[in-house]
Scaffold this active site. Structure first.
Site, short mmCIF file in Angstrom:
data_model
loop_
_atom_site.label_atom_id
_atom_site.label_comp_id
_atom_site.label_asym_id
_atom_site.label_seq_id
_atom_site.Cartn_x
_atom_site.Cartn_y
_atom_site.Cartn_z
N LYS A 180 21.38 26.18 -84.86
CA LYS A 180 22.80 26.39 -85.17
C LYS A 180 23.40 25.01 -85.52
O LYS A 180 23.63 24.19 -84.64
CB LYS A 180 23.50 27.01 -83.96
CG LYS A 180 24.91 27.50 -84.25
CD LYS A 180 25.88 26.44 -83.90
CE LYS A 180 27.31 26.47 -84.00
NZ LYS A 180 27.86 25.87 -85.20
N GLU A 255 22.26 14.65 -76.09
CA GLU A 255 22.67 13.32 -76.54
C GLU A 255 24.12 13.43 -76.97
O GLU A 255 24.47 14.28 -77.79
CB GLU A 255 21.79 12.81 -77.69
CG GLU A 255 20.37 12.43 -77.25
CD GLU A 255 20.31 11.38 -76.13
OE1 GLU A 255 21.22 10.54 -76.03
OE2 GLU A 255 19.33 11.43 -75.36
N CYS A 289 27.21 7.96 -83.45
CA CYS A 289 27.26 7.88 -81.99
C CYS A 289 26.95 6.46 -81.52
O CYS A 289 27.35 6.06 -80.44
CB CYS A 289 26.29 8.87 -81.39
SG CYS A 289 24.66 8.72 -82.09
N GLU A 390 35.93 7.58 -76.80
CA GLU A 390 35.23 7.56 -78.08
C GLU A 390 36.20 8.03 -79.17
O GLU A 390 36.81 9.08 -79.06
CB GLU A 390 34.03 8.51 -78.04
CG GLU A 390 33.22 8.45 -79.32
CD GLU A 390 32.08 9.46 -79.34
OE1 GLU A 390 32.32 10.64 -79.00
OE2 GLU A 390 30.96 9.07 -79.71
#
Ligand code: NAP
Ligand code: MG
Length: 489
Positions: A180, A255, A289, A390
């Site tokens: 997905k 992750e 990331c 973030e």
């Protein structure tokens, strides 16, 4: 524009060896963040579609395990060749769909191909070890065995490389998959799926389904026939994946985010550090990331570094990533754009000083996209949101440190632990950094973003569930070990 013909199509799910429309009869538009044009449409799938996909993967797992690792590797070699034939088209689709520049998109697609070939080669590598038994007449060995049906949930920022580094090892080690992809990268994902379909994998081995994260993503992680889940994305969703997987005792791998620091010491090569912060902070509009988001600079070289960084940032050209001469594309979507502009405002409200960029570009073609210029803040303290949260955008925060020890403490003062760099020519400083820094990817005189496919990848603390992806590490996640003891009769 480099390329002119691009067809806006509707893409289907691939379930049990068939391209099929969702039972909802509804589709979702994927939008080009540089022009707001529709790049393509994907299926808005339902639980019914998802059940079919997981059921197909479940039914296929026995035959796929039995076919053997060497034969499985051959399918991946084939998929790699097909992907290579389509490299330019896939890269162009990626630029149109999520905004990164065409050279970056080509680089990522080439990386995906290299990853595929690496894991295709695994088909010919060992499946276990012989271990001496205390019984001299016995043979004892380990044999790797697949987990079964693996759910693969991926983000939009690397819509080719991340999915491939998950499902290439999953497949070669004998698992069947249900993938997905992120909705904002789903058209690019569909084109990757087409390459795998063309490689002719047996029925039910490779299933591709699009739809909303809260329906299809959540439904996948909660599905009773799932044997393992690999996820890359935000921390919130990741924690949810962990809870669901732990409750049912299935293997999971996460992750997630980062707030990656770069330390510039007084004995650093300042030009090298500037180049790395520009690249690590602003390439892909900071939507990696592993992007550099906090730059902690020793007082002694602070002014020199700052001046040179701003000078370099001024040269960055922002625009449609398909155009030549553009170094940085738009934010990948309206929601990313909103997060970035809100974070910049918040930084100013908190008392940090915006010394460069951070402006929304308007006028002409800019009015049709989500363009922000690279932002540099100073007077940032470690307690501010721009030093803790973030942003996932082109925003770099400069923080002043008295010495190395303070710089490392500041670098570790975050819940995240994905990657970190130091710029230094002092061997004691770099050794201290390697020991003290709390991250999975430690980079010396190199930018914080940048991974090699043959080496383990992953973070510490809230960035990861602690397992590692890529290289040989992938085998640890995607297989279980059987310890076999044989004695003659
Ligand atoms: P996201 O919102 O967490 O989405 C990731 C994936 O999860 C998408 O496929 C999404 O589908 C799906 N999803 C959303 N809600 C879900 C739910 N309730 N249950 C199951 N799946 C769900 O993250 P993103 O915005 O795409 O990606 C950015 C994040 O990824 C950043 O935090 C970044 O740091 C992280 N990232 C980490 C790495 C790494 O290796 N550490 C690499 C790249 C990115 P929809 O798209 O349909 O919502
Ligand atoms: Mg988009």
């Amino acid at each position: 524009m480099t390329v002119t013909t691009f067809e806006t199509k509707t893409y289907q799910n691939f379930i049990n060896n068939e391209w099929t429309a969702s039972s909802s009869d509804e589709t979702i538009e994927s939008i080009n963040p540089a022009t707001k044009e529709v790049v393509g449409l994907v299926q808005k799938s339902t639980e019914e579609d998802l059940n079919k996909a997981v059921q197909a993967a479940h039914e296929a797992k026995k035959a796929w395990r039995r076919i053997g690792q060497a034969a499985r590797g051959q399918f991946l070699f084939k998929a790699a060749n097909i992907l290579e034939e389509n490299l330019d088209h896939i890269a162009e689709t990626m630029t149109r769909e999520m905004g990164k520049t065409l050279p970056e998109a080509k680089g990522e697609t080439a990386r995906g191909i290299a990853i595929l070939r690496y894991y295709a080669g695994e088909g010919m590598r060992k499946e276990g070890d012989v271990i001496p038994s205390s019984d001299k007449d016995a043979l004892m060995f380990t044999k790797r065995t697949p987990l079964g049906v693996v759910g693969v949930i991926t983000p939009w920022n690397f819509p080719v490389a991340i999915p491939i580094w998950k499902f290439a090892p999953a497949l070669v080690y004998g698992n069947t998959i249900v993938w997905k992809p992120a909705t904002e990268g789903a058209v690019t994902a569909a084109k990757v799926a087409e390459c795998f379909v063309e490689a002719g994998l047996p029925e039910g081995v490779f299933n591709f389904i699009t739809g909303s994260g809260s329906v299809i993503g959540q439904g996948l992680i909660d599905h009773p026939l799932l044997n393992a889940i690999t996820f890359t994305g935000s921390e919130n969703v990741g924690q949810n994946v962990a809870k669901s997987a732990a409750a049912r005792g299935i293997k999971f791998q996460l992750e997630m985010g980062g707030k990656n620091p770069v330390i510039v010491t007084k004995d650093a090569n300042i030009d090298q550090a500037v180049e790395a912060v520009i690249s690590g902070g602003f390439r892909s509009s900071g939507q990696k990331c592993t992007a550099s988001s906090r730059v902690i600079v020793e007082e002694a070289v602070y002014d020199e570094f700052k001046e040179k960084l701003v000078e370099a940032a001024e040269k960055i050209t922002v625009g449609n990533g398909l155009q030549e001469g553009i170094w940085m594309g738009p934010c990948a979507s309206e929601s990313q754009f909103n997060t970035v502009t809100e974070s910049i405002e918040k930084g100013q409200q908190e008392g940090a000083t915006l010394i460069h960029g951070g402006e929304v570009l308007t006028g002409g073609e800019y009015d049709n996209g989500f363009f922000v210029t690279p932002a540099i803040f100073e007077n940032v303290t470690t307690d501010m949101a721009i030093a803790q949260e973030e942003i996932f955008g082109p925003v770099v925060a400069l923080i002043k440190a008295a010495d190395l020890e303070e710089a490392i403490d500041m670098a570790n003062d975050t819940k995240y632990g994905l990657s970190a760099s130091i710029f230094t020519s002092n061997i004691s400083s770099l050794l201290e950094f390697v020991d003290e820094i709390e991250v999975g990817l430690v980079r010396i005189n190199a930018e914080s973003a940048g991974v090699e496919l043959q080496a383990p990848f992953g973070g510490m603390k809230a960035s990861s569930s602690g397992s590692r992806e890529q290289g040989e590490a992938a085998k640890e996640f995607f297989t279980a070990i059987k310890t076999v003891f044989i004695k003659g009769s």
